[in-house]
Design an enzyme around this catalytic site. Sequence first.
Site, short mmCIF file in Angstrom:
data_model
loop_
_atom_site.label_atom_id
_atom_site.label_comp_id
_atom_site.label_asym_id
_atom_site.label_seq_id
_atom_site.Cartn_x
_atom_site.Cartn_y
_atom_site.Cartn_z
N ASP A 8 0.86 -1.18 0.00
CA ASP A 8 0.00 0.00 0.00
C ASP A 8 0.90 1.24 0.00
OD1 ASP A 8 -2.20 1.61 0.08
OD2 ASP A 8 -2.67 1.24 2.19
N ASP A 102 -2.64 2.35 -6.28
CA ASP A 102 -1.58 2.40 -5.26
C ASP A 102 -1.59 1.22 -4.29
OD1 ASP A 102 -3.98 3.10 -4.07
OD2 ASP A 102 -3.10 4.60 -2.76
N GLU A 103 -2.26 0.15 -4.66
CA GLU A 103 -2.44 -0.94 -3.70
C GLU A 103 -2.56 -2.26 -4.44
OE1 GLU A 103 -5.69 -1.95 -0.16
OE2 GLU A 103 -6.07 -0.34 -1.59
#
Length: 351
Positions: A8, A102-103
């Site tokens: 993350d 983003d993860e």
Amino acid sequence: MKKFIHIDMDCFYAAVEMRDNPKLANVPLAIGGNSRRGVLSTANYIAREYGVRSAMSNYHAKQLCPDLVIVPGRMAVYKDVSTQIRAVFSRYTDLIEPLSLDEAYLDVTHSEQCKGSATLIAQQIRADIYNATGLTASAGIAPIKFIAKIASDENKPNGQFVVLPDQVDAFLAQLPLGKIPGVGKVTLEKLNLKGLYTGQDVRKKGVNWMQQHVGNFGVSLYQKCAGEHIGRVSTERVRKSLSVEHTYEYNKNSLQECLEQLPSLLEELTTRLNKQQLQNQVNKLSVKVKFANFVVTSADQAHQQLNSDIFSELLAKAYQRGLQQPVRLLGIGVGIKNQPQHNLQLSILDM
């Protein structure tokens, strides 16, 4: 034994802006539209200390933090950086499940990198991401997929947390149910009313009690709390719905004003459907309305194609529930037929 890593990025959009403009590095910063009615996408850690959060209106955020700097998002830049991050993941495993720009989940069970150590792989991935992008990431490592996601929050920012196989039982026993993915605020309140607060509470009740009193979700929750839900990284997904919505700078004060927004929403939805090649896979139409008092309602109807008249009828139906409340947000969407041949390859850029 499986080895999962959840990566993350730390306040990703804001971190990109601070990287590209050092003047923003030490000020409270958020990403969002310029209007007071806009909604924030994310905020840096300085802003979060004031209570500023994603999905908060610009107006509310400014009340909490008068010095907050709000800059517009640069999605093309974020996607480019996300591609760099995905390239780092690919050095260590092909089993990658992006959840957003983003993860992502990674299954490194069979990776030979770093002598097969998931902990060292996560550490190296974070270092590689920083070297490639100048951005920091946090990681969770565990033998159970959803635990890895929870663990990635434990040492944020720029840290990692490992739950070893022999620690899983104790970790789940003390785990607050609100931390489990899928347990939202409303669900948590209902569980609390039944005396359920931690994983241990669920395990004591047993699977039969959970099914009887909570339903099928209760069975799934029990399996997670008992460590029976290992999970798997899915490298394909089937899109179940597609929607567009707009928050307006000024409230819409009548049904007619709301209806006048439908053509632009419909045009945007049509463009997105065509881009995804899903225009022939529609099985439901829906409308979402958020009123000025932040109450949200929706209406839907089974239908096989986009139809402006049906959207108008659904909007009128939803609007009536507001009892003449002004409207701050409108959205329209479609349900997508569940057909395997239309599975979409997971891409960070798609999410």
